[in-house]
Design a protein around this motif. Structure first.
Motif, PDB file in Angstrom:
ATOM      1  N   ASN A 171       0.829  -1.215   0.000  1.00  0.00           N
ATOM      2  CA  ASN A 171       0.000   0.000   0.000  1.00  0.00           C
ATOM      3  C   ASN A 171       0.862   1.264   0.000  1.00  0.00           C
ATOM      4  OD1 ASN A 171       0.814  -0.821   2.591  1.00  0.00           O
ATOM      5  ND2 ASN A 171      -0.706   0.479   3.568  1.00  0.00           N
ATOM      6  N   PRO A 192      -7.469  -0.067  -4.217  1.00  0.00           N
ATOM      7  CA  PRO A 192      -8.296   0.483  -3.148  1.00  0.00           C
ATOM      8  C   PRO A 192      -7.941   1.945  -2.878  1.00  0.00           C
ATOM      9  CG  PRO A 192      -6.620  -0.950  -2.246  1.00  0.00           C
ATOM     10  CD  PRO A 192      -6.514  -1.084  -3.720  1.00  0.00           C
ATOM     11  N   GLU A 200      -4.566  -3.035   5.726  1.00  0.00           N
ATOM     12  CA  GLU A 200      -5.100  -4.260   5.142  1.00  0.00           C
ATOM     13  C   GLU A 200      -5.153  -4.186   3.615  1.00  0.00           C
ATOM     14  OE1 GLU A 200      -5.947  -7.118   6.691  1.00  0.00           O
ATOM     15  OE2 GLU A 200      -4.994  -6.162   8.414  1.00  0.00           O
ATOM     16  N   THR A 201      -5.093  -2.954   3.067  1.00  0.00           N
ATOM     17  CA  THR A 201      -5.128  -2.822   1.613  1.00  0.00           C
ATOM     18  C   THR A 201      -3.893  -3.441   0.956  1.00  0.00           C
ATOM     19  OG1 THR A 201      -4.160  -0.617   1.847  1.00  0.00           O
ATOM     20  CG2 THR A 201      -6.549  -0.727   1.644  1.00  0.00           C
ATOM     21  N   LYS A 203      -2.765  -6.401   1.515  1.00  0.00           N
ATOM     22  CA  LYS A 203      -3.158  -7.758   1.108  1.00  0.00           C
ATOM     23  C   LYS A 203      -4.033  -7.723  -0.145  1.00  0.00           C
ATOM     24  CE  LYS A 203      -3.085  -9.519   5.849  1.00  0.00           C
ATOM     25  NZ  LYS A 203      -3.917 -10.056   6.959  1.00  0.00           N
ATOM     26  N   GLN A 204      -4.935  -6.715  -0.191  1.00  0.00           N
ATOM     27  CA  GLN A 204      -5.827  -6.597  -1.349  1.00  0.00           C
ATOM     28  C   GLN A 204      -5.039  -6.329  -2.630  1.00  0.00           C
ATOM     29  OE1 GLN A 204      -8.985  -3.847  -0.549  1.00  0.00           O
ATOM     30  NE2 GLN A 204      -9.708  -3.821  -2.655  1.00  0.00           N
ATOM     31  N   THR A 207      -3.306  -9.390  -3.875  1.00  0.00           N
ATOM     32  CA  THR A 207      -4.178 -10.371  -4.538  1.00  0.00           C
ATOM     33  C   THR A 207      -4.733  -9.851  -5.865  1.00  0.00           C
ATOM     34  OG1 THR A 207      -4.835 -11.165  -2.348  1.00  0.00           O
ATOM     35  CG2 THR A 207      -6.197 -11.830  -4.215  1.00  0.00           C
ATOM     36  N   ASN A 208      -5.288  -8.632  -5.832  1.00  0.00           N
ATOM     37  CA  ASN A 208      -6.005  -8.125  -7.006  1.00  0.00           C
ATOM     38  C   ASN A 208      -5.221  -7.106  -7.829  1.00  0.00           C
ATOM     39  OD1 ASN A 208      -8.230  -9.639  -6.081  1.00  0.00           O
ATOM     40  ND2 ASN A 208      -8.866  -7.961  -4.735  1.00  0.00           N
TER      41      ASN A 208
END
Length: 683
Positions: A171, A192, A200-201, A203-204, A207-208
């Motif tokens: 992030n 995000p 936590e972004t 991890k997002q 993944t994405n």
């Protein structure tokens, strides 16, 4: 200077990455200067490094570093986009190295919490802009294209970015991309959206991917070139959203490759590309093989390893077990010892780092001094892959700098003098490292004029530094005088030498880690300084000896032999000094109980034991009551309060023995050089 130091891990990461980048950039500049021009690959690499430093510094709010890096980036952007531009490679190299010095000083200020030097930054920016303008004025390329109507068209793009596996803080890295894009457009949205406020972004994004929508006047290629400079970039997909049909969209992808080294460009993936994607994906699914670990954690691990070694000795050598028949216990103890030795070797290996980084820094010193002194000096490195404990490396960096400076300033002659002496017009300074058992030998040699014995002796007489008959002085004794505090044969003080401090620093730093320094020279041919340093000083093999109730430890590497003496082989001089003949060699005897007034029942030489110690080619016999035994000991620093109330130059540390008692580790250099106390010896 930013006050945002709440997150120490981010600051540590910034300092680490920026330091690595400046070291890499310095090496590129030195190599490029030697070649005479900036190759395309070097320009791209410099641009990438400055872009990374700029983005990271902006993210951390270190404005001056970011500004400096930004201006350098501008300079190399122009050079990259105008291959025919004329510029002075040497001047630009000087400028970039000055910028690296400034950034490194800023990093030191960040570490110490000092204020940033804005004036220095302003001066550097002014120099860069003048250089950029001069380069533009001298360019022979086509005139810089003015913006056309087509360039004013607002283009819409979508980028999906994936970072390398294991890079962490995705992030924060994504935010540095947004900062870079905001330099030319404020129409940027991303998913995000809460990358700063929500960890936590990360991890997002992992993944994405990090999705960015950009509206800008930049062309597709320009934007692609900017985004591909992203640090730790693994995959990127950039789509021109002005084109309606996805199949027709212009699309470039970077997949699983170094963005500078290889760029994939295709509209439609071929079967081969898909196979490559699959194999690359498989590759990135493999476990990470290298991780970075903080030095403090390694130090803590080393301390714990030392405590385990002590605990093992306290269990195995526990006095309560004396005389017990414990066969199974002894077998288990041997097995435990074997495992601990393997663990110790592994822990020690974690702390070993190659000398290459320290050696490579000398290129800059040779380069700067050669230019300022008008000498042509070349640096030769041998054995830079030799590994040494990290703590040792910190102690040898300054000595090596002083020795290299000394060689160039004092040793290497001017070009005219070298030609007159029948030598090559250029001088050579050689740094060589090699392993020698538990030690590392580092040689610093030059092919200059060598040491002048008469000049050294004359200076020593003038300063009253000779304390024995000159006829008894060996060449080595004379040469070693250059390491005395304040000793210098230079008549005038220069930028690099003349105060007699540098060589003293060499001796102090090397001896502080248990090393030694020796020098050899041939007048007119050059000189060689040898640094002998231990691989590590944390755990050593020691021989424990007893004198009365006191316990001492002597490093095994300094012990040549031990034996029961015969009275008939011992004789005294008129001052009461005792000597013994050992295979034709006359060795002085130091009685430890007399030296320090230790009460003991063992005062006759044939009742105790003599231990021959050798250090720096000097030998002496040490008299002790008895040998207690060989043991691996953990070297502990002497308490500070003891250093304040006693003269402890005879000790290099202390350690804890298996029975819980404290043993003092004797300094072998002191043992072979100290004056012997003979007041209790009958003549």
């Amino acid at each position: 200077m930013s006050e945002n130091t709440a997150n120490d891990s981010l600051v540590d990461m910034f300092i680490y990455e920026t330091s690595q980048n400046t070291e890499q950039l310095e090496q590129i500049i030195l190599n490029t200067e030697a070649a005479g021009s900036f190759a395309e690959k070097s320009i791209n690499e410099i641009f990438r490094i400055m872009h990374t430093i700029k983005g990271s510094a902006a993210m951390m709010s270190y404005v001056n570093i970011s500004t400096t890096a930004h201006r350098v980036e501008d300079l190399f952007y122009y050079i990259r986009e105008n291959p025919g531009a004329k510029y002075n490679c040497s001047d630009i190299s000087d400028l970039i190295l000055s910028c690296m010095d400034y950034i490194n000083k800023e990093i030191d200020r960040i570490r110490s919490g000092s204020e940033s030097q804005e004036n220095d930054c302003a001066l550097l920016v002014d120099r860069i802009e003048k250089t950029l303008n001069a380069t533009k004025n001298g360019a022979i390329t086509e005139e810089i294209e003015t913006k056309t109507e087509s360039a004013l068209v607002i283009n819409k793009y979508k980028a999906v970015i994936f970072f390398e596996q294991g890079c962490e803080m995705e992030n924060i890295r994504a935010y540095s991309i947004i900062l870079a894009l905001n330099e030319f457009t404020d129409k940027v949205t991303y998913e995000p959206a809460d990358i700063i406020d929500n960890d936590e972004t990360a991890k997002q994004i992992r993944t994405n991917g990090f999705i960015i929508h950009i509206e800008t006047e930049k062309t597709y290629d320009e934007l692609f070139a900017i985004l591909k400079q992203t640090t730790f970039l693994r995959d990127m997909e950039l789509t021109d959203e002005n084109k309606p049909a996805p199949a027709d969209n212009e699309q470039k992808q970077i997949q699983n490759v170094d963005p500078i080294v290889k760029v994939e460009k295709s509209d439609v993936k071929s079967e081969k590309d898909e196979d490559n994607d699959k194999s690359a994906k498989d590759y990135h699914q493999q476990p990470q093989s290298i991780i970075s670990v903080g030095v403090s954690k390694l130090d803590k691990l080393m301390d714990l390893m030392g405590e385990i070694v002590i605990a093992e000795a306290m269990v195995v050598e526990n006095p309560d077990l004396a005389g017990c028949e414990l066969t199974n216990f002894r077998k288990a103890a041997v097995h435990l010892r074997k495992i601990l030795l393997e663990m110790q070797d592994m822990v020690m290996s974690l702390r070993l780092v190659p000398l290459a980084t320290t050696f490579q820094k000398m290129h800059r010193i040779v380069r700067d001094m050669s230019k300022k002194l008008g000498k042509d000096v070349r640096l030769q490195l041998i054995g830079e892959d030799t590994d040494v404990d990290k703590n040792i490396i910190e102690h040898i960096s300054d000595p090596l700098i002083h020795l290299v400076r000394n060689s160039i300033d004092h040793g290497i002659e001017s070009m005219e003098d070298r030609i007159k002496a029948g030598k090559q017009p250029y001088g050579t300074v050689t740094l060589e490292a090699q392993n020698a058992g538990s030690d590392v030998l580092i040689f610093v040699s030059d092919d200059g004029r060598g040491l002048d014995k008469e000049k050294i002796l004359s200076k020593a007489r003038k300063n009253d530094l000779i304390h024995k008959l000159e006829t008894e002085l060996t060449e080595k004794d004379i040469y070693n005088m250059i390491y005395l505090p304040g000793f210098s044969t230079n008549e005038s003080v220069t930028e690099y030498s003349g105060r007699g401090v540098g060589m003293d620093v060499v001796m102090q730093n090397i001896t502080s880690v248990g090393g030694s320094v020796s020098v050899d020279s041939v007048e007119g041919k050059g000189m060689t300084v040898m640094l002998k340093i231990p691989l590590t000083v944390a755990i050593i093999d020691g021989m424990n000896i007893g004198v009365g109730n006191a316990r001492f430890t002597i490093p095994i590497t300094a012990i040549r032999e031990s034996f029961k003496p015969l009275k008939k082989n011992i004789f005294k001089d008129t001052s009461g000094n005792e000597f013994i003949m050992v295979r034709g060699e006359c060795l002085a005897i130091m009685r430890l109980h007399s030296q320090w007034d230790i009460e003991t029942k063992v005062t006759e030489l044939d009742d105790g034991i003599l231990i021959i110690i050798e250090q720096d080619d000097r030998k002496r016999c040490i008299f002790a009551d008895a040998l207690i035994g060989r043991q691996q000991v953990v070297v502990k620093t002497l308490p500070q309060y003891l250093k304040g109330i006693k003269n402890l130059e005879c000790l290099s540390g202390c350690t804890l023995l298996g029975d819980g008692s404290i043993s003092q580790i004797l300094d072998t250099r002191w043992l072979v050089n100290a004056d012997i106390n003979t007041k209790e010896i009958e003549i």
